[in-house]
Design a protein around this motif. Structure first.
Motif, PDB file in Angstrom:
ATOM      1  N   PHE A 145       0.837  -1.203   0.000  1.00  0.00           N
ATOM      2  CA  PHE A 145       0.000   0.000   0.000  1.00  0.00           C
ATOM      3  C   PHE A 145       0.875   1.257   0.000  1.00  0.00           C
ATOM      4  O   PHE A 145       0.656   2.186  -0.771  1.00  0.00           O
ATOM      5  N   ASP A 146       1.892   1.256   0.865  1.00  0.00           N
ATOM      6  CA  ASP A 146       2.764   2.434   0.962  1.00  0.00           C
ATOM      7  C   ASP A 146       3.596   2.612  -0.308  1.00  0.00           C
ATOM      8  O   ASP A 146       3.819   3.738  -0.751  1.00  0.00           O
ATOM      9  N   ALA A 147       4.045   1.491  -0.882  1.00  0.00           N
ATOM     10  CA  ALA A 147       4.838   1.583  -2.116  1.00  0.00           C
ATOM     11  C   ALA A 147       3.995   2.156  -3.249  1.00  0.00           C
ATOM     12  O   ALA A 147       4.447   3.015  -4.018  1.00  0.00           O
ATOM     13  N   LEU A 148       2.742   1.729  -3.340  1.00  0.00           N
ATOM     14  CA  LEU A 148       1.855   2.228  -4.390  1.00  0.00           C
ATOM     15  C   LEU A 148       1.517   3.702  -4.169  1.00  0.00           C
ATOM     16  O   LEU A 148       1.479   4.491  -5.118  1.00  0.00           O
ATOM     17  N   ALA A 149       1.294   4.070  -2.885  1.00  0.00           N
ATOM     18  CA  ALA A 149       0.936   5.463  -2.580  1.00  0.00           C
ATOM     19  C   ALA A 149       2.074   6.422  -2.904  1.00  0.00           C
ATOM     20  O   ALA A 149       1.857   7.629  -3.059  1.00  0.00           O
ATOM     21  N   ALA A 150       3.305   5.877  -3.023  1.00  0.00           N
ATOM     22  CA  ALA A 150       4.453   6.736  -3.362  1.00  0.00           C
ATOM     23  C   ALA A 150       4.475   7.062  -4.853  1.00  0.00           C
ATOM     24  O   ALA A 150       5.147   8.002  -5.279  1.00  0.00           O
ATOM     25  N   ALA A 201       2.260   3.034 -12.028  1.00  0.00           N
ATOM     26  CA  ALA A 201       1.587   2.234 -10.993  1.00  0.00           C
ATOM     27  C   ALA A 201       1.155   0.880 -11.555  1.00  0.00           C
ATOM     28  O   ALA A 201       1.250  -0.151 -10.887  1.00  0.00           O
ATOM     29  N   ARG A 202       0.709   0.885 -12.798  1.00  0.00           N
ATOM     30  CA  ARG A 202       0.247  -0.369 -13.415  1.00  0.00           C
ATOM     31  C   ARG A 202       1.411  -1.322 -13.662  1.00  0.00           C
ATOM     32  O   ARG A 202       1.284  -2.531 -13.455  1.00  0.00           O
ATOM     33  N   ARG A 203       2.545  -0.761 -14.109  1.00  0.00           N
ATOM     34  CA  ARG A 203       3.730  -1.617 -14.314  1.00  0.00           C
ATOM     35  C   ARG A 203       4.183  -2.203 -12.984  1.00  0.00           C
ATOM     36  O   ARG A 203       4.527  -3.377 -12.893  1.00  0.00           O
ATOM     37  N   TRP A 204       4.143  -1.377 -11.942  1.00  0.00           N
ATOM     38  CA  TRP A 204       4.528  -1.833 -10.592  1.00  0.00           C
ATOM     39  C   TRP A 204       3.626  -2.989 -10.153  1.00  0.00           C
ATOM     40  O   TRP A 204       4.101  -3.989  -9.608  1.00  0.00           O
ATOM     41  N   PHE A 205       2.330  -2.860 -10.418  1.00  0.00           N
ATOM     42  CA  PHE A 205       1.365  -3.919 -10.041  1.00  0.00           C
ATOM     43  C   PHE A 205       1.722  -5.242 -10.726  1.00  0.00           C
ATOM     44  O   PHE A 205       1.763  -6.307 -10.087  1.00  0.00           O
ATOM     45  N   LEU A 206       2.000  -5.185 -12.013  1.00  0.00           N
ATOM     46  CA  LEU A 206       2.347  -6.424 -12.725  1.00  0.00           C
ATOM     47  C   LEU A 206       3.671  -6.997 -12.220  1.00  0.00           C
ATOM     48  O   LEU A 206       3.819  -8.222 -12.077  1.00  0.00           O
ATOM     49  N   ASP A 207       4.642  -6.126 -11.920  1.00  0.00           N
ATOM     50  CA  ASP A 207       5.930  -6.594 -11.380  1.00  0.00           C
ATOM     51  C   ASP A 207       5.721  -7.327 -10.056  1.00  0.00           C
ATOM     52  O   ASP A 207       6.309  -8.377  -9.817  1.00  0.00           O
ATOM     53  N   GLU A 208       4.896  -6.748  -9.186  1.00  0.00           N
ATOM     54  CA  GLU A 208       4.613  -7.381  -7.883  1.00  0.00           C
ATOM     55  C   GLU A 208       3.976  -8.753  -8.087  1.00  0.00           C
ATOM     56  O   GLU A 208       4.298  -9.715  -7.398  1.00  0.00           O
ATOM     57  N   ALA A 209       3.034  -8.824  -9.021  1.00  0.00           N
ATOM     58  CA  ALA A 209       2.323 -10.081  -9.270  1.00  0.00           C
ATOM     59  C   ALA A 209       3.273 -11.145  -9.818  1.00  0.00           C
ATOM     60  O   ALA A 209       3.255 -12.299  -9.376  1.00  0.00           O
ATOM     61  N   ARG A 210       4.119 -10.731 -10.757  1.00  0.00           N
ATOM     62  CA  ARG A 210       5.083 -11.672 -11.349  1.00  0.00           C
ATOM     63  C   ARG A 210       6.065 -12.168 -10.315  1.00  0.00           C
ATOM     64  O   ARG A 210       6.422 -13.350 -10.300  1.00  0.00           O
ATOM     65  N   GLY A 261      -8.642  -1.782  -3.262  1.00  0.00           N
ATOM     66  CA  GLY A 261      -9.307  -2.937  -3.869  1.00  0.00           C
ATOM     67  C   GLY A 261      -8.379  -3.777  -4.734  1.00  0.00           C
ATOM     68  O   GLY A 261      -8.437  -5.008  -4.718  1.00  0.00           O
ATOM     69  N   VAL A 262      -7.500  -3.111  -5.477  1.00  0.00           N
ATOM     70  CA  VAL A 262      -6.565  -3.840  -6.340  1.00  0.00           C
ATOM     71  C   VAL A 262      -5.543  -4.590  -5.485  1.00  0.00           C
ATOM     72  O   VAL A 262      -5.245  -5.764  -5.728  1.00  0.00           O
ATOM     73  N   LEU A 263      -5.032  -3.922  -4.449  1.00  0.00           N
ATOM     74  CA  LEU A 263      -4.010  -4.558  -3.602  1.00  0.00           C
ATOM     75  C   LEU A 263      -4.590  -5.714  -2.794  1.00  0.00           C
ATOM     76  O   LEU A 263      -3.933  -6.743  -2.610  1.00  0.00           O
ATOM     77  N   ALA A 264      -5.820  -5.560  -2.318  1.00  0.00           N
ATOM     78  CA  ALA A 264      -6.464  -6.653  -1.568  1.00  0.00           C
ATOM     79  C   ALA A 264      -6.720  -7.838  -2.497  1.00  0.00           C
ATOM     80  O   ALA A 264      -6.619  -9.003  -2.080  1.00  0.00           O
ATOM     81  N   ALA A 265      -7.017  -7.564  -3.758  1.00  0.00           N
ATOM     82  CA  ALA A 265      -7.227  -8.635  -4.737  1.00  0.00           C
ATOM     83  C   ALA A 265      -5.915  -9.389  -4.970  1.00  0.00           C
ATOM     84  O   ALA A 265      -5.871 -10.620  -4.960  1.00  0.00           O
ATOM     85  N   LEU A 266      -4.823  -8.639  -5.157  1.00  0.00           N
ATOM     86  CA  LEU A 266      -3.507  -9.253  -5.357  1.00  0.00           C
ATOM     87  C   LEU A 266      -3.126 -10.094  -4.133  1.00  0.00           C
ATOM     88  O   LEU A 266      -2.648 -11.231  -4.262  1.00  0.00           O
ATOM     89  N   GLU A 267      -3.356  -9.539  -2.952  1.00  0.00           N
ATOM     90  CA  GLU A 267      -3.033 -10.250  -1.707  1.00  0.00           C
ATOM     91  C   GLU A 267      -3.842 -11.548  -1.601  1.00  0.00           C
ATOM     92  O   GLU A 267      -3.326 -12.591  -1.198  1.00  0.00           O
TER      93      GLU A 267
END
Ligand SMILES: [Zn+2]
Length: 413
Positions: free
Chosen positions: A19-24, A45-54, A102-108
């Protein structure tokens, strides 16, 4: 059933870190974020999301409308997919919770299910929809996903068409790719979204969580009172037929009407205009808009009729003429009963105090509801602030919401 899924909880520290990383990304320095859809910060932010998921071994994909997804094949062969999601874009200078939670809770949720190596009834997909906030074209991602967008829509964005074309090019999207992004509804088991309430109702109640029952519908009435233009100095107060008085009276009485008789609805006058619009002339015409929202079509119709009656009554009392034009509308959307039940059962198992609530704001869930069972979970917004840097939800409430999402996902809808 197997008790193991029931005992699962999200990893609070991991979720907080993300959450904090995304808020930055796109941070405004005062606690907010600035990530308008398809702008540089949003794309980052979207690239970061995919990187986290991968990084945690999830599959990732981006569709023709730019919707970003992480998927976990945890269901039987050919099982449909339960979508969990929200959006990573923000309004200009928005808050860090809206969509992001919502996106981060989904990933989690996907990560917890993967780590537990659970077999579920469905596959899971965490999805970040494109332009929920309407920087260019509101709900672009979910409209394309559901096949509800047309070339005409794309030629008439809400914002500047040139900026839209430039943004699409930057994001590698084309009209053709967007129109081809529709997913086969038979592959979708449902859609569930965790979101902050963005209002003050849950925050001021004694409840931890809300099961969303519907997304409100909206209608507008353009009202024009017609009186007589006169010299403001020479005509006595008794003799004037002041159109402005009709508008002023209706603004006050429409509020009273809604508060007394339509407790689940709201009304707003955000635009007024007096004509000829001179300080020394009694207004001949007064225009105002009533914009009203209600959770059910029946309420919307009844409220519309009651407001019309009121507008006529205020005109009669002041010997004015009145014209009423119905402008446009959005139908209310009911959330799916089974999804609501799954969310309620999850909250119950977690020992949370829950209530039912209608959403006063629009969400991708209302678009998704046209093709699959859809639902939402709300957590409280402190003091109701949203779309601003003051937006805040207590971490404990964020965790409650994430655990309800996880629990609803593992038990299924
Ligand atoms: Zn949102």
């Amino acid at each position: 059933m197997d008790d193991r899924p029931i005992a699962l909880r999200v990893n609070a520290n991991r979720l907080r870190g993300r959450f904090d990383a995304l808020a930055a990304i796109g941070a405004t320095g005062n606690g907010g974020v600035h990530r308008p859809a398809l702008g540089a910060e949003h794309l980052r932010a979207r690239r970061w999301f995919l990187d986290e998921a991968r990084a945690v071994g999830l599959r990732t994909s981006v569709d023709g409308a730019g919707n970003h997804s992480a998927t976990l094949p945890c269901g039987p062969a050919n099982a449909p997919t339960l979508l969990l999601g929200s959006h990573l874009d923000s309004v200009r200078n928005g808050g860090r919770f809206d969509g992001a939670l919502g996106v981060l809770a989904a990933l989690e949720t996907l990560q917890v299910v993967k780590e537990a190596d659970l077999a579920l009834k469905t596959n899971l997909e965490a999805i970040d929809f494109t332009d929920e906030e309407g920087t260019h074209l509101g709900f672009l991602g979910s409209l394309a996903f559901t096949g509800a967008i047309t070339a005409t829509d794309l030629h008439h964005p809400g914002g500047d068409p040139h900026a839209f074309q430039e943004a699409l090019a930057n994001a590698g999207l084309t009209e053709k790719s967007i129109l081809g992004a529709q997913r086969d509804p038979s592959t979708i088991a449902g859609y569930l979204e965790l979101h902050i309430e963005q209002g003050n109702r849950l925050n001021t109640s004694s409840h931890d969580i809300a099961v969303v029952t519907s997304v409100v519908g909206l209608r507008r009435q353009k009202i024009t009172y017609i009186g007589r233009a006169d010299h403001a100095g020479t005509i006595s107060m008794n003799d004037r037929r002041d159109a402005g008085q009709g508008a002023a009276a209706l603004i006050i009485s429409s509020r009273r009407l809604v508060m007394a008789e339509f407790p689940d609805s709201v009304v707003n006058t955000g635009v007024t205009r007096f004509l000829p619009g001179a300080m020394n002339v009694v207004p001949e015409r007064a225009q105002l808009t009533l914009e009203f929202r209600a959770p059910r079509l029946r309420d919307l119709k009844q409220l519309g009729a009651a407001l019309k009656d009121l507008a006529h009554a205020e005109a009669r009392e002041r010997e004015l003429a009145v014209e009423i034009e119905e402008v446009d509308g959005i139908q209310p959307v009911q959330m799916d009963a089974r999804v609501q039940a799954a969310v309620a059962a999850a909250a119950e198992r977690l020992g949370l105090r829950q209530k039912q609530m209608t959403s006063g704001a629009g969400h991708d869930a209302q678009v998704m509801a046209k093709i699959c069972p859809a639902g939402m979970i709300f957590v409280p917004s402190v003091d109701g602030f949203s779309h601003s840097a003051r937006e805040f939800t207590k971490w404990e409430d964020c965790m409650n919401g994430a655990n309800v999402l996880l629990q609803a996902a593992v038990v299924g809808i």
